[in-house]
Scaffold this motif. Structure first.
Motif, PDB file in Angstrom:
ATOM      1  N   ASN A 130      41.977  37.051  32.659  1.00  0.00           N
ATOM      2  CA  ASN A 130      42.381  38.088  33.549  1.00  0.00           C
ATOM      3  C   ASN A 130      42.778  39.266  32.779  1.00  0.00           C
ATOM      4  O   ASN A 130      42.457  40.357  33.281  1.00  0.00           O
ATOM      5  CB  ASN A 130      43.435  37.437  34.333  1.00  0.00           C
ATOM      6  N   THR A 131      43.869  39.244  31.849  1.00  0.00           N
ATOM      7  CA  THR A 131      44.089  40.413  30.582  1.00  0.00           C
ATOM      8  C   THR A 131      42.899  41.006  30.383  1.00  0.00           C
ATOM      9  O   THR A 131      42.864  42.334  30.580  1.00  0.00           O
ATOM     10  CB  THR A 131      45.299  39.877  29.895  1.00  0.00           C
ATOM     11  N   LEU A 132      42.039  40.384  29.733  1.00  0.00           N
ATOM     12  CA  LEU A 132      40.806  40.788  29.059  1.00  0.00           C
ATOM     13  C   LEU A 132      39.847  41.612  30.306  1.00  0.00           C
ATOM     14  O   LEU A 132      39.469  42.524  30.093  1.00  0.00           O
ATOM     15  CB  LEU A 132      40.150  40.154  28.198  1.00  0.00           C
ATOM     16  N   HIS A 133      39.838  40.998  31.329  1.00  0.00           N
ATOM     17  CA  HIS A 133      39.106  41.467  32.311  1.00  0.00           C
ATOM     18  C   HIS A 133      39.617  42.654  32.933  1.00  0.00           C
ATOM     19  O   HIS A 133      38.663  43.428  33.311  1.00  0.00           O
ATOM     20  CB  HIS A 133      39.056  40.444  33.536  1.00  0.00           C
ATOM     21  N   ARG A 134      40.852  42.863  33.044  1.00  0.00           N
ATOM     22  CA  ARG A 134      41.658  44.127  33.571  1.00  0.00           C
ATOM     23  C   ARG A 134      41.287  45.246  32.431  1.00  0.00           C
ATOM     24  O   ARG A 134      41.051  46.266  32.928  1.00  0.00           O
ATOM     25  CB  ARG A 134      43.237  43.811  33.674  1.00  0.00           C
TER      26      ARG A 134
END
Length: 152
Positions: A130-134
């Motif tokens: 999720n962090t990378l996706h943001r």
């Protein structure tokens, strides 16, 4: 021709950014309350289906069309417009680097853990993914905004 290439760059980048934004704002929050085994199964299914032909056109188009728009000579293009396209291309490349070096390896690790502990697999996957996706969503959205600014 250059105007068409810029329009295609903006369209593919906008569609790609929108796809990423749907995951960020709808799909991942919808999966959050699922039990670990259901979450892992859903993400594995997405990761098998997403890299299909339509996705690959967008994924490659967000790089290819801005490059083509820069290569084709344009009478009257200002250096500011060219700079916006270069900025958009830089954002798109960085987004792809995040995807290739971060999200895809996490997807592969989740797939490899299919017969193992879904709780542990989810803990190793969800927050980092999720962090990378943001990050990649913000970069792709930025690329889209820069291409729109270059086109108007």
């Amino acid at each position: 021709m250059a105007s068409l290439l810029l329009a295609l760059a903006a369209a593919t980048t906008g569609l790609y950014a929108g796809f990423l934004l749907c995951f960020l704002t709808g799909i991942m929050p919808g999966l959050r309350p699922l039990p670990d085994d259901q979450f892992a199964a859903a993400m594995r299914s997405f990761n098998e289906k997403v890299p299909g032909p339509a996705f690959l056109v967008l994924f490659l188009g967000v790089i290819a069309f801005p490059v083509a728009a820069l290569v084709v000579p344009v009478d009257g293009r200002t250096s500011a417009e060219g700079g916006l396209v270069v900025g958009a291309l830089a954002c798109a490349v960085l987004s792809h680097l995040v995807t290739v070096s971060g999200n895809i390896p996490l997807n592969s690790a989740l797939a490899a853990a299919e017969d193992g502990d879904d709780s542990a697999a989810r803990r190793a996957f969800e927050s980092r993914w999720n962090t990378l996706h943001r990050i990649r969503t913000a970069l792709s959205t930025g690329a889209f905004a820069l291409l729109v600014a270059a086109a108007v």
